[in-house]
Design a protein around this motif. Structure first.
Motif, PDB file in Angstrom:
ATOM      1  N   ALA A   1       0.847  -1.195   0.000  1.00 58.67           N
ATOM      2  CA  ALA A   1       0.000   0.000   0.000  1.00 58.67           C
ATOM      3  C   ALA A   1       0.887   1.251   0.000  1.00 58.67           C
ATOM      4  O   ALA A   1       1.236   1.755   1.070  1.00 58.67           O
ATOM      5  N   PRO A   2       1.290   1.706  -1.184  1.00 63.62           N
ATOM      6  CA  PRO A   2       0.924   1.203  -2.505  1.00 63.62           C
ATOM      7  C   PRO A   2       1.726  -0.050  -2.880  1.00 63.62           C
ATOM      8  O   PRO A   2       2.762  -0.332  -2.265  1.00 63.62           O
ATOM      9  N   LEU A   3       1.253  -0.755  -3.889  1.00 62.77           N
ATOM     10  CA  LEU A   3       1.935  -1.954  -4.360  1.00 62.77           C
ATOM     11  C   LEU A   3       3.203  -1.547  -5.112  1.00 62.77           C
ATOM     12  O   LEU A   3       3.155  -0.837  -6.114  1.00 62.77           O
ATOM     13  N   MET A   4       4.356  -1.986  -4.597  1.00 60.56           N
ATOM     14  CA  MET A   4       5.643  -1.657  -5.195  1.00 60.56           C
ATOM     15  C   MET A   4       6.503  -2.908  -5.261  1.00 60.56           C
ATOM     16  O   MET A   4       6.475  -3.743  -4.345  1.00 60.56           O
ATOM     17  N   ILE A   5       7.276  -3.017  -6.332  1.00 61.17           N
ATOM     18  CA  ILE A   5       8.136  -4.175  -6.540  1.00 61.17           C
ATOM     19  C   ILE A   5       9.587  -3.770  -6.297  1.00 61.17           C
ATOM     20  O   ILE A   5      10.060  -2.737  -6.780  1.00 61.17           O
ATOM     21  N   LEU A   6      10.301  -4.599  -5.537  1.00 59.08           N
ATOM     22  CA  LEU A   6      11.720  -4.395  -5.264  1.00 59.08           C
ATOM     23  C   LEU A   6      12.514  -5.135  -6.341  1.00 59.08           C
ATOM     24  O   LEU A   6      12.318  -6.337  -6.554  1.00 59.08           O
ATOM     25  N   ASN A   7      13.407  -4.420  -7.042  1.00 58.87           N
ATOM     26  CA  ASN A   7      14.083  -4.968  -8.218  1.00 58.87           C
ATOM     27  C   ASN A   7      15.583  -4.710  -8.182  1.00 58.87           C
ATOM     28  O   ASN A   7      16.050  -3.771  -7.548  1.00 58.87           O
ATOM     29  N   LYS A   8      16.309  -5.516  -8.916  1.00 62.41           N
ATOM     30  CA  LYS A   8      17.723  -5.244  -9.215  1.00 62.41           C
ATOM     31  C   LYS A   8      17.886  -5.461 -10.708  1.00 62.41           C
ATOM     32  O   LYS A   8      17.675  -6.557 -11.218  1.00 62.41           O
ATOM     33  N   ASP A   9      18.230  -4.393 -11.431  1.00 54.44           N
ATOM     34  CA  ASP A   9      18.402  -4.489 -12.875  1.00 54.44           C
ATOM     35  C   ASP A   9      19.816  -4.942 -13.207  1.00 54.44           C
ATOM     36  O   ASP A   9      20.774  -4.290 -12.798  1.00 54.44           O
ATOM     37  N   ASN A  10      19.940  -5.997 -13.970  1.00 56.32           N
ATOM     38  CA  ASN A  10      21.219  -6.646 -14.298  1.00 56.32           C
ATOM     39  C   ASN A  10      22.445  -5.963 -13.682  1.00 56.32           C
ATOM     40  O   ASN A  10      22.906  -6.361 -12.632  1.00 56.32           O
ATOM     41  N   GLN A  11      23.013  -4.939 -14.312  1.00 57.83           N
ATOM     42  CA  GLN A  11      24.195  -4.296 -13.752  1.00 57.83           C
ATOM     43  C   GLN A  11      23.862  -2.923 -13.179  1.00 57.83           C
ATOM     44  O   GLN A  11      24.745  -2.086 -13.007  1.00 57.83           O
ATOM     45  N   GLY A  12      22.604  -2.688 -12.884  1.00 58.73           N
ATOM     46  CA  GLY A  12      22.171  -1.393 -12.372  1.00 58.73           C
ATOM     47  C   GLY A  12      21.955  -1.397 -10.879  1.00 58.73           C
ATOM     48  O   GLY A  12      22.462  -2.247 -10.157  1.00 58.73           O
ATOM     49  N   PRO A  13      21.174  -0.425 -10.378  1.00 58.74           N
ATOM     50  CA  PRO A  13      20.947  -0.281  -8.940  1.00 58.74           C
ATOM     51  C   PRO A  13      19.741  -1.081  -8.461  1.00 58.74           C
ATOM     52  O   PRO A  13      18.993  -1.649  -9.258  1.00 58.74           O
TER      53      PRO A  13
ATOM     54  N   PHE B   1      16.041  -0.883  -6.885  1.00 58.60           N
ATOM     55  CA  PHE B   1      15.028   0.164  -6.917  1.00 58.60           C
ATOM     56  C   PHE B   1      13.636  -0.403  -6.660  1.00 58.60           C
ATOM     57  O   PHE B   1      13.379  -1.603  -6.832  1.00 58.60           O
ATOM     58  N   LEU B   2      12.745   0.467  -6.216  1.00 57.44           N
ATOM     59  CA  LEU B   2      11.327   0.163  -6.056  1.00 57.44           C
ATOM     60  C   LEU B   2      10.572   0.769  -7.220  1.00 57.44           C
ATOM     61  O   LEU B   2      10.885   1.879  -7.665  1.00 57.44           O
ATOM     62  N   ALA B   3       9.551   0.071  -7.731  1.00 57.93           N
ATOM     63  CA  ALA B   3       8.737   0.605  -8.816  1.00 57.93           C
ATOM     64  C   ALA B   3       7.367  -0.046  -8.788  1.00 57.93           C
ATOM     65  O   ALA B   3       7.225  -1.219  -8.407  1.00 57.93           O
ATOM     66  N   ALA B   4       6.365   0.716  -9.194  1.00 57.49           N
ATOM     67  CA  ALA B   4       5.015   0.170  -9.319  1.00 57.49           C
ATOM     68  C   ALA B   4       4.993  -0.837 -10.456  1.00 57.49           C
ATOM     69  O   ALA B   4       5.757  -0.715 -11.420  1.00 57.49           O
ATOM     70  N   PRO B   5       4.128  -1.855 -10.389  1.00 54.33           N
ATOM     71  CA  PRO B   5       4.118  -2.895 -11.427  1.00 54.33           C
ATOM     72  C   PRO B   5       3.763  -2.386 -12.818  1.00 54.33           C
ATOM     73  O   PRO B   5       4.048  -3.059 -13.808  1.00 54.33           O
ATOM     74  N   ASP B   6       3.149  -1.186 -12.904  1.00 53.72           N
ATOM     75  CA  ASP B   6       2.825  -0.636 -14.221  1.00 53.72           C
ATOM     76  C   ASP B   6       3.759   0.516 -14.600  1.00 53.72           C
ATOM     77  O   ASP B   6       3.453   1.303 -15.497  1.00 53.72           O
ATOM     78  N   ALA B   7       4.907   0.622 -13.933  1.00 55.79           N
ATOM     79  CA  ALA B   7       5.857   1.696 -14.219  1.00 55.79           C
ATOM     80  C   ALA B   7       6.378   1.576 -15.649  1.00 55.79           C
ATOM     81  O   ALA B   7       6.445   0.483 -16.222  1.00 55.79           O
ATOM     82  N   ALA B   8       6.764   2.716 -16.196  1.00 60.50           N
ATOM     83  CA  ALA B   8       7.296   2.728 -17.554  1.00 60.50           C
ATOM     84  C   ALA B   8       8.549   1.866 -17.674  1.00 60.50           C
ATOM     85  O   ALA B   8       8.879   1.383 -18.752  1.00 60.50           O
ATOM     86  N   TYR B   9       9.246   1.664 -16.562  1.00 58.44           N
ATOM     87  CA  TYR B   9      10.440   0.819 -16.593  1.00 58.44           C
ATOM     88  C   TYR B   9      10.109  -0.568 -17.134  1.00 58.44           C
ATOM     89  O   TYR B   9      10.869  -1.170 -17.876  1.00 58.44           O
ATOM     90  N   PHE B  10       8.960  -1.098 -16.754  1.00 62.80           N
ATOM     91  CA  PHE B  10       8.574  -2.439 -17.180  1.00 62.80           C
ATOM     92  C   PHE B  10       7.881  -2.439 -18.538  1.00 62.80           C
ATOM     93  O   PHE B  10       8.004  -3.378 -19.318  1.00 62.80           O
TER      94      PHE B  10
END
Length: 414
Positions: free
Chosen positions: A332-344, A346-355
């Protein structure tokens, strides 16, 4: 049949010259204007990195993206063995970090031609770079090497840890000795004897529930060097934030990973999931991670309405591939914890432009598939899942010694 095909490929080399002349690489080719050299210069490191950086961490996905992004691959394959020598020349020495994605494209050429004269050069390349900056292309080259030397293949492209790669190289050299009639296209670069440090030791993790071993193991891959070049790191941070990601260096009061979330090659997205769930540190293949967790009955599909913090998230493409995985960071809000291959991290919403990458004309030109998040939870009947590696107190000084957030020993490398 195999010899007939190889002869045919060799005879098509002249046709490529006329075709490549119309590709418009001008005087940038070098090497006397050779058509294959002209094509190779079009597989630029910057373009390769741009095209593969955000297709996910599955090696299969990146391998497919290479062929999609570079029509030059198909043309080099059509040239067959007449182009193989120049392709192999790009695998000489110790390539720079920035060449990693580009080398995947060149691996695709060798994989499609199945030119076995490439075996010795590929074996030398893998062995020479085991403790270097490469990872994606090194695992891909190992995959091609195994295919060329008829080694057993379990599934598709996956990350291979250093000891496994060394075993694949040894098997390839044995294959060469057993097939002396295979002509070699050997790049004249001195062989390097691979040496392993503590981080490159055999890393075989076996999961357990409390004190009862669980029937699943993971072998993760580690980079020889962990730092991402400053320019690349800055670019990855900028792109991540511009597409809706919020950088994080800690979570619930503890460091998010050993490098505090900075751009690094310590883990990719699947490796980060393993680290958050089980304390396993390294890189792993997204598709393989999901399939293994599912096959072992360790995760069950959940719904977005019932999602909980800490749940496992797998992003699916329209054709069923899994380019990316993550962990639910908040609900609340729904956020995904991620690690991008060789990047940092980060947290992002599941409908973020990143995805979705909806704003990217570059990807839309190539029909990049949409990612859809699917949520999975760990059945409570499994209890607490712990990661061990046949604990051995004698190895406690090893820098990869496993500990939980409170410093309690959980296992070690053997």
């Amino acid at each position: 049949m195999q010899q007939t095909r190889r002869t045919f490929l060799m005879t098509t080399g002249g046709w490529l010259t006329g075709l490549a002349a119309g590709c418009g690489s001008g005087g940038s080719g070098g090497s006397g204007g050779s058509s294959t050299t002209d094509l190779l210069t079009r597989i630029e490191p910057a373009k390769a990195e741009l095209g593969m950086s955000f297709v996910g961490d599955s090696l299969n996905t990146r391998f497919d993206a290479a062929s999609l992004l570079f029509p030059e691959i198909g043309k080099l394959v059509a040239a067959g063995t007449s182009a193989t020598g120049e392709v192999l020349a790009k695998f000489a020495g110790t390539p720079a970090f920035e060449d990693d994605s580009r080398l995947i494209a060149l691996c695709a050429v060798l994989d499609r031609t199945q030119d076995r004269s490439a075996v010795r050069a590929l074996a030398d390349f893998v062995e020479r770079n085991l403790n270097g900056s490469l990872l994606y292309s090194l695992s891909t080259a190992t995959y091609v090497l195994r295919r060329l030397t008829d080694q057993p293949m379990a599934g598709g492209l996956t990350f291979s840890e250093a000891v496994t790669m060394q075993a694949n190289v040894a098997a390839a050299r044995a294959w060469l000795a057993a097939n002396p009639s295979i002509a070699q296209r050997h790049v004249s670069t001195p062989r390097a004897q691979a040496r392993f440090d503590g981080q490159s030791a055999k890393t075989r993790y076996r999961l357990r529930i409390d004190t009862v071993p669980f029937d699943i193991t993971f072998e993760v891959t580690r980079f020889g060097t962990l730092d991402v070049p400053a320019g690349t790191a800055q670019s990855k941070v900028s792109d991540t934030t511009s597409k809706g990601g919020t950088l994080v260096s800690s979570f619930d009061g503890f460091p998010i990973d050993p490098l505090n979330g900075a751009p690094s090659k310590y883990t990719n997205c699947a490796g980060f999931v393993l680290y958050k769930l089980f304390g396993i540190r390294g890189n792993y293949d997204t598709q393989s991670l999901h399939e293994r967790l599912l096959d072992a009955g360790m995760v069950e599909r959940g719904s977005v309405s019932a999602v909980r913090k800490g749940d496992y998230v797998a992003f699916f493409t329209e054709d069923g591939k899994i380019p990316h995985v993550g962990v639910v960071g908040s609900v609340a809000p729904l956020m995904i914890l991620n690690k991008d291959n060789q990047g940092p991290v980060f947290l992002a919403a599941p409908d973020a432009a990143y995805f979705s990458q909806k704003e990217s004309g570059f990807f839309s030109a190539f029909g990049r598939p949409t990612w859809t998040p699917h949520y999975f939870y760990f059945p409570t009947s499994l209890g607490y899942v712990d990661a061990i590696i046949d604990p051995d107190p004698a190895l406690a000084s090893n820098p990869a010694y496993l500990q939980d957030a409170s410093g309690h020993v959980k296992g070690t490398i053997r």
